[in-house]
Scaffold this active site. Structure first.
Site, PDB file in Angstrom:
ATOM      1  N   CYS A  13      16.214   7.843  -2.891  1.00 36.34           N
ATOM      2  CA  CYS A  13      17.201   6.919  -2.313  1.00 36.34           C
ATOM      3  C   CYS A  13      17.166   6.820  -0.795  1.00 36.34           C
ATOM      4  O   CYS A  13      17.714   5.869  -0.226  1.00 36.34           O
ATOM      5  CB  CYS A  13      18.619   7.340  -2.726  1.00 36.34           C
ATOM      6  SG  CYS A  13      18.815   7.735  -4.466  1.00 36.34           S
ATOM      7  N   ALA A  55       0.816  -1.215   0.000  1.00 34.19           N
ATOM      8  CA  ALA A  55       0.000   0.000   0.000  1.00 34.19           C
ATOM      9  C   ALA A  55       0.851   1.266   0.000  1.00 34.19           C
ATOM     10  O   ALA A  55       0.385   2.321  -0.428  1.00 34.19           O
ATOM     11  CB  ALA A  55      -0.954   0.004   1.192  1.00 34.19           C
ATOM     12  N   TRP A  91       4.640  -4.440  13.604  1.00 31.09           N
ATOM     13  CA  TRP A  91       4.416  -5.860  13.314  1.00 31.09           C
ATOM     14  C   TRP A  91       4.942  -6.779  14.400  1.00 31.09           C
ATOM     15  O   TRP A  91       4.538  -7.954  14.465  1.00 31.09           O
ATOM     16  CB  TRP A  91       5.075  -6.237  11.984  1.00 31.09           C
ATOM     17  CG  TRP A  91       6.568  -6.109  12.007  1.00 31.09           C
ATOM     18  CD1 TRP A  91       7.305  -5.034  11.642  1.00 31.09           C
ATOM     19  CD2 TRP A  91       7.502  -7.093  12.465  1.00 31.09           C
ATOM     20  NE1 TRP A  91       8.646  -5.274  11.839  1.00 31.09           N
ATOM     21  CE2 TRP A  91       8.793  -6.536  12.338  1.00 31.09           C
ATOM     22  CE3 TRP A  91       7.378  -8.395  12.956  1.00 31.09           C
ATOM     23  CZ2 TRP A  91       9.951  -7.224  12.702  1.00 31.09           C
ATOM     24  CZ3 TRP A  91       8.541  -9.090  13.323  1.00 31.09           C
ATOM     25  CH2 TRP A  91       9.805  -8.502  13.181  1.00 31.09           C
ATOM     26  N   MET A  96      19.184  -3.870  -6.279  1.00 32.39           N
ATOM     27  CA  MET A  96      19.356  -2.439  -6.511  1.00 32.39           C
ATOM     28  C   MET A  96      18.628  -2.062  -7.799  1.00 32.39           C
ATOM     29  O   MET A  96      18.959  -2.551  -8.871  1.00 32.39           O
ATOM     30  CB  MET A  96      20.849  -2.115  -6.631  1.00 32.39           C
ATOM     31  CG  MET A  96      21.148  -0.702  -7.130  1.00 32.39           C
ATOM     32  SD  MET A  96      20.591   0.567  -6.001  1.00 32.39           S
ATOM     33  CE  MET A  96      20.654   2.011  -7.076  1.00 32.39           C
ATOM     34  N   CYS A  99      16.092   3.597   1.518  1.00 30.26           N
ATOM     35  CA  CYS A  99      16.975   2.432   1.605  1.00 30.26           C
ATOM     36  C   CYS A  99      18.360   2.806   2.128  1.00 30.26           C
ATOM     37  O   CYS A  99      18.957   2.057   2.907  1.00 30.26           O
ATOM     38  CB  CYS A  99      17.122   1.761   0.236  1.00 30.26           C
ATOM     39  SG  CYS A  99      15.662   0.850  -0.299  1.00 30.26           S
ATOM     40  N   ASP A 111      -1.258   6.291   7.862  1.00 30.01           N
ATOM     41  CA  ASP A 111      -0.624   4.979   7.758  1.00 30.01           C
ATOM     42  C   ASP A 111      -0.922   4.123   8.995  1.00 30.01           C
ATOM     43  O   ASP A 111      -0.098   3.333   9.433  1.00 30.01           O
ATOM     44  CB  ASP A 111       0.893   5.116   7.546  1.00 30.01           C
ATOM     45  CG  ASP A 111       1.563   3.819   7.104  1.00 30.01           C
ATOM     46  OD1 ASP A 111       0.845   2.837   6.832  1.00 30.01           O
ATOM     47  OD2 ASP A 111       2.802   3.772   7.044  1.00 30.01           O
TER      48      ASP A 111
END
Length: 684
Positions: free
Chosen positions: A604, A187, A403, A647, A607, A314
């Protein structure tokens, strides 16, 4: 090559296999045969050999090294003396639960180019085991049935409804009544959520239930068609969701309620996050951020309760649901215990879906003052939907509880919740996860802790601090046992395991682990000895990748780590601190550095970290030799030379000039790190 270590390290794998499969069926209490330990998913074990009187003698029994350095969120399943564990990239190992010997390994060969589709690393949260089969759903969305004895593929089903969207699958399947079910993630990137049930023997689709309506005029031909048209569609407005799918991805909690023969689904956030952008600021947007009950045989709708109507933050409801029997006002009630991201703890009647109580479990909730108990809707704070101006909110996008599974003890009556107080500035004009920048002095301090929460009173009984590691986690998932011990891990790159008195919160035992601990520990018994096992390895979404209060270190493989009383194994030493900056020998152009900073921030940062600051789980670009070579950099970033490693390539999205600008920005950050290293300035 994978390694296993422990008391039987000299035994060959074949001997381990024979021993493991000759034990026969053990009592259910001695195994960990289902996600959460049993069908009620309480993360509670009846085993009591390890208790407060001897937990100080808990030591490593064995460990096993995986072949991946990425994040480990898998929960082991133990059946008939075999421990089954999934790892990053959706690989599966079968290990002898007593010795750690590898019995078999399955690699679904998830293509590296699937990696960038995920928001939060290439993780997997576990397998299901039933009737001689092991079920795994791969990151790229394949449901696979394996022979539990050999690891051989029995069938494979493609669970992805639309490969043009960035669907992923990271959750653990659940098995019930001859079916296996899984939901999807994505999502954050824009998908339309659904769950699908398959026949365990053949892999044929039994039914599918979508969680948001299709665009006008489209009919799915699924069991959800009628309820979406009659109940959900009137709660959606505008047309952006026609292309984004609206979200709702059910990427984690799915529970089969055996007593009431119903399937419970926790649903995900809206896509995009902003309700104003997604639905013109109107409507509840069913079935986002909800608990949904379905008929397990047909998938037909039974009931729902939406915890965050018109989600704009969220605030997923996918966090783990626990089934319990509580006495409330003198009457026995069958309930769901739930602590979703939004900061409120819900006790929900499982038969009707009606909330019984909804109280805050988190501190400083800023988006709502409470839950109205007449209509069971949040009492929202004016401005919380950030339509006219940004809003500094708590909890942030990671939630007050994410989670990492909480646990419930029927003995103490307490729920043990990894909890965070955290903040985020939301803005409707800047897209998901990019609020306007505010003065750091205005951002309140976060807090992280494990709390014992009473679901009957809504009061916290005790807490154990979890600060000093990643700032948006209250520690790993939780296990509680009938000996009144709570087990939980911590970590960012390195980590530790704790045993805590379930009634008082006193920490009774600690043991360092070379890897971070994010997943929930489990416990089981083999040949009269109780074991505590946990899958270890830093990663996941947000700060686990982006950095923490501790300096980055060299990469290390994930590991299964198993303890028992008076164990004799020795865990590996922690990896050394990450190496020196590349420090390119060139002068970078200020305008290109400035452009690169902007392009990097848009493409970027999630990550590779803010300004390149990373835990080095995914490569720290400031330390990469690629940053010093413009041609190699272009081949990797623009042309996709490392696509097979996960990547992405940016050809078609970024120009060659923008790619070079990112290199110059990262090169300047590498030089800045090198200056700090020469001056002896610590990174954290």
């Amino acid at each position: 090559m994978q390694k296993w270590f422990g008391a039987a390290a000299a035994a060959v794998a074949l001997v381990g296999m024979t021993a493991a499969y000759s034990q026969g069926t053990q009592p259910a209490a001695q195994e960990w045969a289902a996600h959460g330990g049993s069908s009620n998913e309480q993360y509670y074990s009846q085993l009591t050999q390890i208790d407060a009187s001897n937990v100080a003698d808990l030591k490593p029994a064995w460990y096993f090294e995986y072949d991946t350095v990425r994040g480990q969120e898998g929960e082991p399943i133990v059946v008939d003396g075999v421990l089954y564990i999934s790892t990053a990239w959706s690989k599966v190992y079968a290990l002898d639960a007593k010795t750690g010997a590898e019995l078999w390994k399955y690699d679904p060969k998830v293509p590296g180019e699937a990696g960038p589709k995920g928001c939060c690393d290439v993780v997997n949260r576990g397998v299901a085991v039933s009737d001689g089969r092991v079920f795994i759903t791969t990151f790229d969305g394949r449901m696979v049935a394996l022979d539990a004895r050999s690891g051989e593929e029995l069938w494979v089903a493609d669970t992805i409804a639309n490969h043009a969207m960035d669907y992923t699958s990271t959750g653990a399947p659940r098995v019930f009544k001859g079916k296996v079910i899984i939901g999807q993630g994505g999502a954050e990137k824009g998908v339309r959520g659904y769950v699908t049930a398959y026949d365990v023997a053949t892999g044929e689709k039994a039914w599918r239930f979508y969680l948001t309506p299709p665009p006008p005029g489209v009919v799915d031909g699924e069991v959800s068609d009628r309820v979406l048209e009659e109940m959900a569609r009137p709660t959606w407005f505008g047309d952006l969701w026609h292309t984004t799918g609206g979200g709702g991805a059910p990427w984690d909690s799915i529970v089969y309620d055996e007593e009431l023969d119903q399937l419970l689904i926790g649903t995900g956030n809206g896509s995009p996050h902003s309700h104003y952008l997604r639905s013109d600021g109107q409507g509840d947007n069913l079935f986002l951020a909800s608990v949904l009950a379905l008929d397990p045989d047909t998938g037909e709708y039974r009931w729902h309760y939406q915890q965050t109507p018109g989600d704009s933050w969220d605030y997923t409801s996918v966090q783990n649901m626990i089934l319990a029997d509580l006495t409330i006002d003198g009457e026995p009630r069958k309930v769901i215990l739930h602590a979703p991201k939004n900061g409120f703890f819900y006790v929900i009647d499982r038969e009707s879906g009606q909330p019984i109580s909804a109280r805050p479990y988190a501190e400083d909730i800023r988006w709502a003052t409470g839950i109205d108990t007449t209509f069971w809707r949040p009492i929202e704070v004016p401005g919380a939907r950030y339509v006219d101006r940004p809003f500094l909110n708590s909890p942030h996008v990671g939630g007050a509880h994410n989670w990492q599974p909480m646990a419930y003890s029927p003995r103490t009556g307490l729920v043990y919740i990894p909890t965070v107080r955290n903040y985020f500035t939301y803005s409707a004009t800047s897209g998901p996860h990019q609020g306007e920048v505010i003065d750091p002095s205005e951002m309140p301090e976060p807090d992280a802790y494990l709390q014992a929460f009473d679901p009957l009173t809504g009061q916290e009984s005790w807490r154990v601090d979890a600060n000093g590691w990643i700032p948006d986690s209250g520690g790993s998932g939780v296990l509680v046992t009938a000996s009144d011990l709570v087990f939980q891990g911590r970590g960012d790159i390195l980590g530790e395991m704790l045993a805590i008195d379930a009634r008082t919160g006193e920490v009774l035992w600690r043991h360092d682990t070379p890897n971070a601990v994010m997943a929930a520990p489990i416990t089981y018994m083999v040949d009269g000895e109780q074991y505590v096992a946990v899958s270890t390895g830093g990663g996941g979404g947000g700060n686990p990748l982006l950095g923490s209060t501790n300096p980055p270190r060299e990469k290390q493989p994930g590991r299964m780590v198993v303890f028992k009383l008076n164990g004799t194994a020795t865990l590996p030493a922690p990896p050394p601190l990450a190496g020196p900056a590349t420090d390119p020998d060139e002068v970078f152009e200020a305008d290109k550095v400035a452009l690169g900073a902007q392009v990097y921030g848009r493409n970027c940062v999630f990550c590779h970290g803010v300004n390149g600051r990373q835990s080095n789980i995914i490569t720290d670009l400031r330390r990469s030799p690629v940053v010093a070579n413009a041609q190699v950099w272009r081949a990797v970033v623009h042309d996709g030379a490392f696509l097979s490693r996960g990547m992405p390539k940016f050809d078609g999205k970024l120009s060659v000039e923008e790619v070079e600008a990112i290199r110059q920005f990262m090169g300047s950050e590498s030089q800045a790190l090198a200056r700090d290293q020469r001056a002896g300035i610590a990174e954290r």
